[in-house]
Scaffold this active site. Structure first.
Site, PDB file in Angstrom:
ATOM      1  N   CYS A 218       0.852  -1.186   0.000  1.00 40.29           N
ATOM      2  CA  CYS A 218       0.000   0.000   0.000  1.00 40.29           C
ATOM      3  C   CYS A 218       0.886   1.232   0.000  1.00 40.29           C
ATOM      4  O   CYS A 218       1.898   1.269   0.697  1.00 40.29           O
ATOM      5  CB  CYS A 218      -0.876  -0.032   1.255  1.00 40.29           C
TER       6      CYS A 218
ATOM      7  N   HIS B 292      -9.208  -3.519  -2.178  1.00 40.51           N
ATOM      8  CA  HIS B 292      -8.187  -2.822  -1.382  1.00 40.51           C
ATOM      9  C   HIS B 292      -8.541  -1.325  -1.304  1.00 40.51           C
ATOM     10  O   HIS B 292      -8.488  -0.724  -0.233  1.00 40.51           O
ATOM     11  CB  HIS B 292      -6.807  -3.035  -2.028  1.00 40.51           C
ATOM     12  N   GLU B 293      -8.915  -0.743  -2.445  1.00 39.45           N
ATOM     13  CA  GLU B 293      -9.265   0.689  -2.468  1.00 39.45           C
ATOM     14  C   GLU B 293     -10.579   0.948  -1.736  1.00 39.45           C
ATOM     15  O   GLU B 293     -10.703   1.930  -1.003  1.00 39.45           O
ATOM     16  CB  GLU B 293      -9.332   1.201  -3.908  1.00 39.45           C
TER      17      GLU B 293
ATOM     18  N   HIS C 200     -10.081   1.374   1.851  1.00 42.91           N
ATOM     19  CA  HIS C 200      -9.572   2.686   2.274  1.00 42.91           C
ATOM     20  C   HIS C 200     -10.717   3.658   2.552  1.00 42.91           C
ATOM     21  O   HIS C 200     -10.581   4.559   3.368  1.00 42.91           O
ATOM     22  CB  HIS C 200      -8.655   3.287   1.207  1.00 42.91           C
TER      23      HIS C 200
END
Ligand code: NI
Length: 188
Positions: free
Chosen positions: A116, A159-160, A163
């Site tokens: 990341c 993954h995004e 966030h």
């Protein structure tokens, strides 16, 4: 332009907050932000520009990583030929207000784990995530799209998405046995 200087440190509370929904039509600042986020990723994958501006290469960037708590992320995923040269984009866009509609029960993880841009250290271990997802997002104009993705693309998007929910990739790693081989986990 966005450089590594724009990134908040890994311990910044914004990385642990739920990002706010984006209102349409976009204001000028948000249009500019979206363009710069995608530009950052393109530059970060360019040999010369990444060296010149000291950019770490990335395929995804979420707004909270640069201190903006809005539901926005950019993705720039290229296809590569046998010599490792980029050929054409698989996905290259900015997504607003993304939401998972459904996902597979089957989980997959990248064989080398994940990294990341907000984490300047190697955190080893499988990061299990649903192998297939169906999700919606809005584009710059506010138009809604639905996409079905699998494997690497699905992992990058998740993954995004994490966030935007204050979740870091290592939250998913098995603490006691990071590389535990679960027979139900597909390694890709
Ligand atoms: Ni990340």
């Amino acid at each position: 332009m966005i450089t590594m200087d724009n990134f908040v440190p890994e311990n910044h509370p914004i990385l642990r907050e739920v990002a706010e929904e984006v209102q349409f039509p976009l204001d000028n600042d948000t249009v500019k932000l979206a363009d710069e986020m995608l530009e950052f990723l393109i530059n970060s994958q360019d040999e010369e520009l990444s060296e010149k501006y000291e950019l770490r290469a990335g395929v995804g960037l979420a707004a909270p990583q640069i201190g903006i708590g809005k539901q926005i992320f950019a993705i720039h995923l290229m296809e590569y030929d046998e010599d490792g040269n980029p050929t054409e984009p698989i996905m290259s866009q900015v997504m607003f207000n993304p939401k998972v509609i459904s996902h597979s029960i089957e989980n997959a993880a990248l064989q080398d784990g994940e990294g990341c841009l907000s984490v300047n250290r190697n955190v080893p271990g499988f990061v299990p995530r649903p192998r297939r997802i169906k999700f919606s997002y809005q584009d710059e104009k506010g138009a809604k799209h639905v996409l079905r993705l699998r494997d690497y693309e699905a992992i990058v998007i998740q993954h995004e998405l994490d966030h935007l929910k204050g979740i870091m990739f290592y939250d998913h790693i098995n603490e006691t046995d990071p590389w535990a081989k679960d027979p139900k986990l597909t390694i890709i």
